[in-house]
Scaffold this motif. Structure first.
Motif, mmCIF file in Angstrom:
data_model
loop_
_atom_site.group_PDB
_atom_site.id
_atom_site.type_symbol
_atom_site.label_atom_id
_atom_site.label_comp_id
_atom_site.label_asym_id
_atom_site.label_seq_id
_atom_site.Cartn_x
_atom_site.Cartn_y
_atom_site.Cartn_z
ATOM 1 N N GLY A 65 -102.689 -74.161 21.859
ATOM 2 C CA GLY A 65 -102.535 -72.919 21.107
ATOM 3 C C GLY A 65 -103.783 -72.646 20.300
ATOM 4 O O GLY A 65 -104.721 -73.453 20.280
ATOM 5 N N LEU A 66 -103.801 -71.504 19.622
ATOM 6 C CA LEU A 66 -104.976 -71.101 18.848
ATOM 7 C C LEU A 66 -104.565 -70.758 17.427
ATOM 8 O O LEU A 66 -103.456 -70.280 17.186
ATOM 9 C CB LEU A 66 -105.656 -69.892 19.498
ATOM 10 N N THR A 67 -105.494 -70.971 16.499
ATOM 11 C CA THR A 67 -105.283 -70.568 15.115
ATOM 12 C C THR A 67 -106.600 -70.049 14.550
ATOM 13 O O THR A 67 -107.590 -69.967 15.268
ATOM 14 C CB THR A 67 -104.727 -71.741 14.287
ATOM 15 N N GLY A 68 -106.608 -69.690 13.268
ATOM 16 C CA GLY A 68 -107.791 -69.075 12.676
ATOM 17 C C GLY A 68 -109.040 -69.925 12.854
ATOM 18 O O GLY A 68 -109.046 -71.123 12.590
ATOM 19 N N GLY A 69 -110.112 -69.298 13.343
ATOM 20 C CA GLY A 69 -111.368 -69.994 13.571
ATOM 21 C C GLY A 69 -111.550 -70.530 14.971
ATOM 22 O O GLY A 69 -112.658 -70.926 15.352
ATOM 23 N N ASP A 70 -110.481 -70.571 15.776
ATOM 24 C CA ASP A 70 -110.599 -71.043 17.156
ATOM 25 C C ASP A 70 -111.259 -69.970 18.022
ATOM 26 O O ASP A 70 -111.144 -68.776 17.744
ATOM 27 C CB ASP A 70 -109.220 -71.383 17.727
ATOM 28 N N ARG A 71 -111.926 -70.428 19.084
ATOM 29 C CA ARG A 71 -112.641 -69.512 19.970
ATOM 30 C C ARG A 71 -112.370 -69.869 21.425
ATOM 31 O O ARG A 71 -112.444 -71.028 21.818
ATOM 32 C CB ARG A 71 -114.163 -69.585 19.727
ATOM 33 N N MET A 72 -112.048 -68.831 22.220
ATOM 34 C CA MET A 72 -111.905 -69.012 23.662
ATOM 35 C C MET A 72 -112.668 -67.908 24.370
ATOM 36 O O MET A 72 -112.642 -66.743 23.934
ATOM 37 C CB MET A 72 -110.439 -68.952 24.085
ATOM 38 N N ALA A 73 -113.356 -68.263 25.453
ATOM 39 C CA ALA A 73 -114.090 -67.278 26.251
ATOM 40 C C ALA A 73 -113.815 -67.546 27.728
ATOM 41 O O ALA A 73 -114.028 -68.661 28.211
ATOM 42 C CB ALA A 73 -115.586 -67.360 25.963
ATOM 43 N N SER A 97 -102.620 -68.820 10.552
ATOM 44 C CA SER A 97 -104.024 -69.028 10.216
ATOM 45 C C SER A 97 -104.182 -69.420 8.751
ATOM 46 O O SER A 97 -103.516 -68.865 7.873
ATOM 47 C CB SER A 97 -104.825 -67.746 10.490
ATOM 48 N N THR A 98 -105.075 -70.368 8.508
ATOM 49 C CA THR A 98 -105.430 -70.720 7.137
ATOM 50 C C THR A 98 -106.701 -70.004 6.695
ATOM 51 O O THR A 98 -107.199 -70.235 5.601
ATOM 52 C CB THR A 98 -105.629 -72.237 7.003
ATOM 53 N N GLY A 99 -107.202 -69.118 7.533
ATOM 54 C CA GLY A 99 -108.399 -68.354 7.221
ATOM 55 C C GLY A 99 -109.099 -67.864 8.473
ATOM 56 O O GLY A 99 -109.481 -68.656 9.329
ATOM 57 N N GLY A 100 -109.251 -66.551 8.586
ATOM 58 C CA GLY A 100 -109.927 -65.987 9.737
ATOM 59 C C GLY A 100 -109.004 -65.814 10.927
ATOM 60 O O GLY A 100 -107.825 -66.173 10.891
ATOM 61 N N ALA A 101 -109.576 -65.254 11.982
ATOM 62 C CA ALA A 101 -108.801 -64.939 13.180
ATOM 63 C C ALA A 101 -109.174 -65.853 14.334
ATOM 64 O O ALA A 101 -110.304 -66.353 14.415
ATOM 65 C CB ALA A 101 -109.034 -63.482 13.584
ATOM 66 N N ALA A 102 -108.231 -66.074 15.223
ATOM 67 C CA ALA A 102 -108.532 -66.684 16.510
ATOM 68 C C ALA A 102 -109.142 -65.598 17.393
ATOM 69 O O ALA A 102 -108.648 -64.470 17.428
ATOM 70 C CB ALA A 102 -107.269 -67.240 17.140
ATOM 71 N N ARG A 103 -110.204 -65.942 18.095
ATOM 72 C CA ARG A 103 -110.908 -64.941 18.908
ATOM 73 C C ARG A 103 -110.897 -65.347 20.373
ATOM 74 O O ARG A 103 -111.247 -66.466 20.723
ATOM 75 C CB ARG A 103 -112.344 -64.759 18.413
ATOM 76 N N VAL A 104 -110.491 -64.385 21.211
ATOM 77 C CA VAL A 104 -110.434 -64.607 22.659
ATOM 78 C C VAL A 104 -111.207 -63.478 23.327
ATOM 79 O O VAL A 104 -110.876 -62.304 23.149
ATOM 80 C CB VAL A 104 -108.988 -64.640 23.185
ATOM 81 N N ALA A 105 -112.246 -63.834 24.092
ATOM 82 C CA ALA A 105 -113.077 -62.839 24.775
ATOM 83 C C ALA A 105 -112.999 -63.068 26.275
ATOM 84 O O ALA A 105 -113.209 -64.191 26.751
ATOM 85 C CB ALA A 105 -114.532 -62.932 24.299
ATOM 86 N N THR A 106 -112.695 -61.999 27.020
ATOM 87 C CA THR A 106 -112.590 -62.076 28.475
ATOM 88 C C THR A 106 -113.572 -61.099 29.108
ATOM 89 O O THR A 106 -113.607 -59.926 28.733
ATOM 90 C CB THR A 106 -111.160 -61.743 28.937
ATOM 91 N N THR A 107 -114.362 -61.591 30.062
ATOM 92 C CA THR A 107 -115.337 -60.759 30.767
ATOM 93 C C THR A 107 -115.094 -60.898 32.272
ATOM 94 O O THR A 107 -115.116 -62.016 32.806
ATOM 95 C CB THR A 107 -116.777 -61.196 30.443
ATOM 96 N N LEU A 108 -114.839 -59.758 32.938
ATOM 97 C CA LEU A 108 -114.497 -59.769 34.355
ATOM 98 C C LEU A 108 -115.436 -58.865 35.131
ATOM 99 O O LEU A 108 -115.790 -57.778 34.658
ATOM 100 C CB LEU A 108 -113.050 -59.300 34.551
ATOM 101 N N ASP A 127 -95.724 -65.996 12.703
ATOM 102 C CA ASP A 127 -95.949 -65.485 11.348
ATOM 103 C C ASP A 127 -97.242 -66.051 10.780
ATOM 104 O O ASP A 127 -97.530 -67.248 10.922
ATOM 105 C CB ASP A 127 -94.783 -65.877 10.430
ATOM 106 N N GLY A 128 -98.019 -65.173 10.135
ATOM 107 C CA GLY A 128 -99.254 -65.595 9.501
ATOM 108 C C GLY A 128 -100.428 -65.758 10.438
ATOM 109 O O GLY A 128 -101.508 -66.167 10.016
ATOM 110 N N SER A 129 -100.236 -65.441 11.715
ATOM 111 C CA SER A 129 -101.327 -65.599 12.682
ATOM 112 C C SER A 129 -102.244 -64.381 12.692
ATOM 113 O O SER A 129 -101.848 -63.278 12.291
ATOM 114 C CB SER A 129 -100.765 -65.827 14.086
ATOM 115 N N GLU A 130 -103.475 -64.597 13.141
ATOM 116 C CA GLU A 130 -104.455 -63.510 13.305
ATOM 117 C C GLU A 130 -105.142 -63.686 14.654
ATOM 118 O O GLU A 130 -105.623 -64.771 14.970
ATOM 119 C CB GLU A 130 -105.496 -63.522 12.189
ATOM 120 N N LEU A 131 -105.196 -62.606 15.419
ATOM 121 C CA LEU A 131 -105.799 -62.654 16.750
ATOM 122 C C LEU A 131 -106.717 -61.458 16.948
ATOM 123 O O LEU A 131 -106.313 -60.322 16.710
ATOM 124 C CB LEU A 131 -104.716 -62.646 17.830
ATOM 125 N N GLU A 132 -107.940 -61.728 17.390
ATOM 126 C CA GLU A 132 -108.875 -60.687 17.812
ATOM 127 C C GLU A 132 -109.210 -60.951 19.273
ATOM 128 O O GLU A 132 -109.770 -61.991 19.605
ATOM 129 C CB GLU A 132 -110.136 -60.694 16.952
#
Length: 278
Positions: A65-73, A97-108, A127-132
């Motif tokens: 899973g992902l939480t604040g500050g995690d990065r996936m590409a 999240s304890t601070g910031g957003a989890a970020r997931v970027a997909t390029t196709l 609850d309390g999650s952030e996703l960009e």
């Protein structure tokens, strides 16, 4: 006499998940075969045995899973005259999240005469999650793209509706360099009046978008409308060679009953990915 050194004990930095995966396929003897595969961190890709002229790639986040500050590409390329179907091993989970957003970027990238089906399983936000999240697609004029994203707000069995979750979703699809589809969706924390609005979620716990871009879009739209005729929380629109289906559901299961027949009707395999049914 030497003085003892003074050590300051601070809060240790939190461990963050970072992952990246890239897959490229090519045509060989009339089949779509693997060309390149790259994996880094918690991002893994598996290629199960295929029984058609397409190649299936399964994306895996081994961090669970992902939480604040995690990065996936994630990135994928379907070279000329190939068919690539992409799904995920399971639903992605976005935790508090304890601070910031989890970020997931997909390029196709979908080259001439190729087809790419982007069909990940649902994203569950807590609850309390952030996703960009961003999805960028570059396709050739005669290519075919089928893309899906579904969000579930909390776990229904646990009585959750993720009222404090924040989500930012951005799609950009370009055809021969021309922007053909763009959208930006944002779900703010604690904005229950907006979620309850009949023009938005109307109290739904799940929502999804299915986008299909192909030269035969006009011939597909009436069939899709017939498939969702009994579902008042779903709608289909067509602009030129693009079809967009949007739907909401009181649960993830309810939304799947709407989305899965549409995927089967539009996918090159004529069915949803097998992992959706396991």
């Amino acid at each position: 006499m030497l003085e003892s050194p003074v050590f300051q004990v601070g809060t240790p930095p939190l461990q963050r998940a970072e992952g990246e995966g890239r897959v490229t396929i090519k045509a060989r003897d009339g089949l779509s075969v693997l060309d390149t595969l790259y994996q880094y961190g918690c991002g893994k890709i598996r290629i199960p045995k295929a029984y058609g002229n397409w190649l299936e790639a399964v994306l895996i986040n081994t961090s669970g899973g992902l939480t604040g500050g995690d990065r996936m590409a994630w990135s994928a390329t379907a070279a000329a005259n190939t068919h690539l179907a992409i799904t995920t091993q399971a639903c992605e989970r976005i935790y508090r999240s304890t601070g910031g957003a989890a970020r997931v970027a997909t390029t196709l990238s979908v080259e001439t005469g190729a087809r790419l089906d982007w069909l990940p399983q649902e994203t569950i936000v807590f609850d309390g999650s952030e996703l960009e999240r961003t999805i960028d697609v570059d396709m050739a004029r005669d290519a075919i793209f089928l893309g899906l994203e579904v969000v579930i707000l909390g776990r229904e069995a646990h009585g959750e509706d993720a009222v404090s979750a924040m989500i930012s979703d951005r799609w950009r699809v370009r055809r021969d360099g021309e922007l053909i589809h763009a959208e930006a969706a944002r779900l703010d924390a604690h904005d229950m009046p907006a979620r309850a609005n009949s023009a938005l979620l109307h109290g739904a716990r799940a929502y999804g978008t299915l986008c299909y871009i192909a030269k035969n879009a006009e011939r597909r739209v009436e069939h899709l409308k017939a498939l969702i005729a009994d579902h008042p929380t779903a709608g289909v629109s067509r602009i030129g060679e693009k079809i967009v289906l949007r739907a909401t559901g009181r649960s993830g299961y309810h939304l799947r009953k709407i989305i899965m027949p549409a995927i089967a009707a539009l996918s090159g395999a004529g069915a949803v990915p097998k992992l959706w049914s396991l």
